[in-house]
Design a protein around this motif. Structure first.
Motif, PDB file in Angstrom:
ATOM      1  N   PHE A 141       0.812  -1.204   0.000  1.00 45.59           N
ATOM      2  CA  PHE A 141       0.000   0.000   0.000  1.00 45.59           C
ATOM      3  C   PHE A 141       0.852   1.263   0.000  1.00 45.59           C
ATOM      4  O   PHE A 141       0.500   2.265   0.599  1.00 45.59           O
ATOM      5  N   ARG A 142       2.001   1.217  -0.673  1.00 43.57           N
ATOM      6  CA  ARG A 142       2.888   2.375  -0.657  1.00 43.57           C
ATOM      7  C   ARG A 142       2.270   3.576  -1.359  1.00 43.57           C
ATOM      8  O   ARG A 142       2.558   4.712  -1.035  1.00 43.57           O
ATOM      9  N   THR A 143       1.447   3.333  -2.376  1.00 42.22           N
ATOM     10  CA  THR A 143       0.713   4.412  -3.031  1.00 42.22           C
ATOM     11  C   THR A 143      -0.749   3.986  -3.147  1.00 42.22           C
ATOM     12  O   THR A 143      -1.079   2.801  -3.093  1.00 42.22           O
ATOM     13  N   GLU A 144      -1.606   4.950  -3.327  1.00 45.65           N
ATOM     14  CA  GLU A 144      -3.032   4.662  -3.462  1.00 45.65           C
ATOM     15  C   GLU A 144      -3.303   3.786  -4.679  1.00 45.65           C
ATOM     16  O   GLU A 144      -4.131   2.865  -4.623  1.00 45.65           O
ATOM     17  N   GLU A 145      -2.597   4.042  -5.772  1.00 42.74           N
ATOM     18  CA  GLU A 145      -2.812   3.257  -6.983  1.00 42.74           C
ATOM     19  C   GLU A 145      -2.351   1.816  -6.794  1.00 42.74           C
ATOM     20  O   GLU A 145      -3.024   0.878  -7.237  1.00 42.74           O
ATOM     21  N   MET A 146      -1.204   1.602  -6.136  1.00 45.77           N
ATOM     22  CA  MET A 146      -0.743   0.245  -5.867  1.00 45.77           C
ATOM     23  C   MET A 146      -1.731  -0.509  -4.996  1.00 45.77           C
ATOM     24  O   MET A 146      -2.040  -1.677  -5.246  1.00 45.77           O
ATOM     25  N   LYS A 147      -2.222   0.162  -3.972  1.00 47.37           N
ATOM     26  CA  LYS A 147      -3.200  -0.455  -3.078  1.00 47.37           C
ATOM     27  C   LYS A 147      -4.452  -0.848  -3.845  1.00 47.37           C
ATOM     28  O   LYS A 147      -4.945  -1.984  -3.733  1.00 47.37           O
ATOM     29  N   ARG A 148      -4.962   0.063  -4.627  1.00 47.70           N
ATOM     30  CA  ARG A 148      -6.206  -0.177  -5.349  1.00 47.70           C
ATOM     31  C   ARG A 148      -6.066  -1.336  -6.343  1.00 47.70           C
ATOM     32  O   ARG A 148      -6.910  -2.234  -6.392  1.00 47.70           O
ATOM     33  N   GLU A 149      -4.982  -1.330  -7.106  1.00 52.44           N
ATOM     34  CA  GLU A 149      -4.847  -2.364  -8.127  1.00 52.44           C
ATOM     35  C   GLU A 149      -4.510  -3.724  -7.536  1.00 52.44           C
ATOM     36  O   GLU A 149      -4.940  -4.750  -8.044  1.00 52.44           O
ATOM     37  N   PHE A 150      -3.741  -3.745  -6.435  1.00 54.54           N
ATOM     38  CA  PHE A 150      -3.488  -5.024  -5.781  1.00 54.54           C
ATOM     39  C   PHE A 150      -4.798  -5.604  -5.247  1.00 54.54           C
ATOM     40  O   PHE A 150      -5.086  -6.791  -5.421  1.00 54.54           O
ATOM     41  N   LEU A 151      -5.602  -4.769  -4.598  1.00 52.87           N
ATOM     42  CA  LEU A 151      -6.876  -5.251  -4.059  1.00 52.87           C
ATOM     43  C   LEU A 151      -7.823  -5.680  -5.173  1.00 52.87           C
ATOM     44  O   LEU A 151      -8.563  -6.662  -5.029  1.00 52.87           O
ATOM     45  N   LEU A 198     -29.159 -13.342   5.375  1.00 45.32           N
ATOM     46  CA  LEU A 198     -27.865 -13.049   5.997  1.00 45.32           C
ATOM     47  C   LEU A 198     -27.500 -11.580   5.813  1.00 45.32           C
ATOM     48  O   LEU A 198     -27.747 -10.990   4.770  1.00 45.32           O
ATOM     49  N   ARG A 199     -26.902 -11.010   6.860  1.00 47.32           N
ATOM     50  CA  ARG A 199     -26.280  -9.693   6.763  1.00 47.32           C
ATOM     51  C   ARG A 199     -24.768  -9.878   6.799  1.00 47.32           C
ATOM     52  O   ARG A 199     -24.260 -10.815   7.425  1.00 47.32           O
ATOM     53  N   GLY A 200     -24.042  -8.980   6.145  1.00 40.98           N
ATOM     54  CA  GLY A 200     -22.600  -9.088   6.080  1.00 40.98           C
ATOM     55  C   GLY A 200     -21.890  -7.905   6.712  1.00 40.98           C
ATOM     56  O   GLY A 200     -22.441  -6.802   6.780  1.00 40.98           O
ATOM     57  N   VAL A 201     -20.680  -8.146   7.193  1.00 41.35           N
ATOM     58  CA  VAL A 201     -19.800  -7.084   7.694  1.00 41.35           C
ATOM     59  C   VAL A 201     -18.414  -7.320   7.094  1.00 41.35           C
ATOM     60  O   VAL A 201     -17.868  -8.417   7.210  1.00 41.35           O
ATOM     61  N   VAL A 202     -17.864  -6.307   6.455  1.00 41.36           N
ATOM     62  CA  VAL A 202     -16.495  -6.370   5.938  1.00 41.36           C
ATOM     63  C   VAL A 202     -15.587  -5.674   6.940  1.00 41.36           C
ATOM     64  O   VAL A 202     -15.747  -4.481   7.218  1.00 41.36           O
ATOM     65  N   PHE A 203     -14.636  -6.429   7.493  1.00 40.61           N
ATOM     66  CA  PHE A 203     -13.697  -5.901   8.485  1.00 40.61           C
ATOM     67  C   PHE A 203     -12.294  -5.967   7.893  1.00 40.61           C
ATOM     68  O   PHE A 203     -11.823  -7.039   7.508  1.00 40.61           O
ATOM     69  N   ASP A 204     -11.637  -4.811   7.803  1.00 35.33           N
ATOM     70  CA  ASP A 204     -10.276  -4.777   7.260  1.00 35.33           C
ATOM     71  C   ASP A 204      -9.574  -3.536   7.771  1.00 35.33           C
ATOM     72  O   ASP A 204     -10.182  -2.708   8.474  1.00 35.33           O
ATOM     73  N   LEU A 205      -8.308  -3.412   7.404  1.00 36.50           N
ATOM     74  CA  LEU A 205      -7.539  -2.244   7.803  1.00 36.50           C
ATOM     75  C   LEU A 205      -8.187  -0.969   7.269  1.00 36.50           C
ATOM     76  O   LEU A 205      -8.843  -0.997   6.210  1.00 36.50           O
ATOM     77  N   PRO A 206      -8.018   0.150   7.967  1.00 39.58           N
ATOM     78  CA  PRO A 206      -8.715   1.378   7.555  1.00 39.58           C
ATOM     79  C   PRO A 206      -8.462   1.773   6.094  1.00 39.58           C
ATOM     80  O   PRO A 206      -9.382   2.253   5.413  1.00 39.58           O
ATOM     81  N   GLU A 207      -7.248   1.538   5.588  1.00 44.79           N
ATOM     82  CA  GLU A 207      -6.945   1.954   4.221  1.00 44.79           C
ATOM     83  C   GLU A 207      -7.644   1.107   3.166  1.00 44.79           C
ATOM     84  O   GLU A 207      -7.713   1.488   2.005  1.00 44.79           O
ATOM     85  N   ALA A 208      -8.172  -0.062   3.550  1.00 45.89           N
ATOM     86  CA  ALA A 208      -8.873  -0.922   2.591  1.00 45.89           C
ATOM     87  C   ALA A 208     -10.368  -0.642   2.530  1.00 45.89           C
ATOM     88  O   ALA A 208     -11.026  -1.020   1.553  1.00 45.89           O
ATOM     89  N   ILE A 209     -10.909   0.019   3.539  1.00 47.69           N
ATOM     90  CA  ILE A 209     -12.364   0.174   3.635  1.00 47.69           C
ATOM     91  C   ILE A 209     -12.960   1.046   2.532  1.00 47.69           C
ATOM     92  O   ILE A 209     -14.032   0.722   1.993  1.00 47.69           O
ATOM     93  N   PRO A 210     -12.345   2.166   2.125  1.00 47.94           N
ATOM     94  CA  PRO A 210     -12.980   2.974   1.069  1.00 47.94           C
ATOM     95  C   PRO A 210     -13.237   2.193  -0.222  1.00 47.94           C
ATOM     96  O   PRO A 210     -14.315   2.330  -0.821  1.00 47.94           O
ATOM     97  N   LEU A 211     -12.293   1.367  -0.648  1.00 47.64           N
ATOM     98  CA  LEU A 211     -12.508   0.586  -1.861  1.00 47.64           C
ATOM     99  C   LEU A 211     -13.587  -0.466  -1.632  1.00 47.64           C
ATOM    100  O   LEU A 211     -14.400  -0.729  -2.531  1.00 47.64           O
ATOM    101  N   ALA A 212     -13.622  -1.054  -0.442  1.00 49.05           N
ATOM    102  CA  ALA A 212     -14.678  -2.016  -0.139  1.00 49.05           C
ATOM    103  C   ALA A 212     -16.054  -1.360  -0.243  1.00 49.05           C
ATOM    104  O   ALA A 212     -16.996  -1.938  -0.810  1.00 49.05           O
TER     105      ALA A 212
END
Length: 341
Positions: A141-151, A198-212
């Motif tokens: 997650f060094r850059t926003e673009e790297m984070k987004r494309e990896f995810l 069923l209801r769902g909850v996505v739990f992840d690091l703060p930097e991953a939540i906006p894309l989720a």
């Protein structure tokens, strides 16, 4: 010289000699933008060479390689994407795996060159290859673009696997599905689609939540999926009666897995369950291919590995879970489920 009829078939060796060349054909074409350039339709070699600033003769060879491995097809005197290339190797496709493809080329390729040292020492190759001491995921997650494309690359895997995983087990009696390390939310979305109650909850690091939020918000179950940010090793877990771990446990050593499973066990109500989505090794660890090779990848990249159903059962029962069952699927992930006493 005539062929020796008593000689063993050399096909396995020849195929493996060729395998890395095939991978580099895909990696190079993706990196140059060949598949994106063809997203709008067929083009000639000359047109592509001009657009991509490539040598025409060299590019013709690469395009021929892409055709040979099933990523391009000849059409109207030029080249066109095959359905697989269009779906997984173009930037605008919602199923794209391009981020993981580029990561495999730019990062994993170099680390796998040190596989021999990993085997001798039994440790990952981040320090040897890149001089990195910090946990490997901090470098994704060094850059926003790297984070987004990896995810998004992992999202492509998820779209293949998650529907199979949630269909392999019976989650109909549960009410709240908490996906720990849920990334883009594909597993929670698949669960909510398959189980209308069923209801769902996505739990992840703060930097991953906006894309989720972005990805889940575009689905037909968005109203039934919530989000929570945190570290599943240290922060309180959202309440739920089934916790999911998709492509999580294979990253970690047994002590860390036991710590995480203990936290899940303590958070669950009686009768609650944990769902593990990983590719299971055969009992003798001779296959399947995907799991065996992924286990080597985990050696090179992480402190974890792929495991057999028996190994997962041992970890789960140590914590207190019972009723461990494993289910094979035709996708890159299998399913293991266990229940709290």
């Amino acid at each position: 010289m005539p062929q020796d009829p008593t000689a063993p078939d050399p096909t396995p060796v020849l195929e493996l000699l060729n395998a890395f060349r095939k991978s580099q054909v895909m990696f190079t074409a993706a990196g140059l933008g060949v598949f994106d350039a063809l997203a709008g339709g067929p083009k000639t070699t000359a047109a592509l060479a001009t657009e991509l600033s490539a040598d025409p003769d060299a590019l013709e060879r690469l395009l021929g390689g892409c055709t040979a491995v099933g990523l391009l097809a000849r059409e109207n005197g030029g080249y066109a994407n095959t359905p697989a290339a269009a779906a997984y190797l173009t930037k605008e496709s919602p199923r794209r795996m391009l981020g993981y493809v580029n990561y495999s080329n730019a990062v994993l390729w170099k680390m796998w060159a040190n596989l021999g040292d990993a085997i001798r020492e039994g440790t990952n190759r981040w320090k040897q290859t890149y001089g990195w001491d910090a946990p490997i995921f901090s470098h994704f997650f060094r850059t926003e673009e790297m984070k987004r494309e990896f995810l998004f690359g992992m999202h492509g895997f998820g779209l293949m696997s998650s529907p199979h995983v949630v269909a392999a087990v019976d989650l109909s009696r549960f009410t709240t599905f908490v996906d720990l390390g849920g990334a883009t939310g594909h597993l929670a979305v698949a669960a909510c689609r398959h189980y209308p109650g069923l209801r769902g909850v996505v739990f992840d690091l703060p930097e991953a939540i906006p894309l989720a939020r972005e990805v889940v918000g575009a689905t037909n179950v968005a109203a039934r999926v919530d989000f929570a940010a945190g570290d599943f090793f240290t922060d309180p877990l959202p309440p739920g009666d089934v916790y999911a771990l998709g492509r999580i446990l294979h990253d970690w050593s047994e002590p860390k897995i036991l710590k995480l499973l203990t936290r899940i066990y303590e958070a669950l109500p009686a009768g609650g369950a944990v769902l593990i989505a990983e590719k299971l090794l055969n009992d003798d660890k001779s296959g399947p291919d995907w799991a065996v090779l992924q286990s080597l990848n985990m050696l090179v990249c992480t402190e974890g590995k792929e495991r057999t159903l028996g190994e997962y059962a041992n970890l789960l029962t140590q914590v207190g879970f019972e009723g461990v069952h494993g289910y094979r699927t035709p996708s890159p992930l299998d399913a293991v489920i266990a229940v709290k006493k």
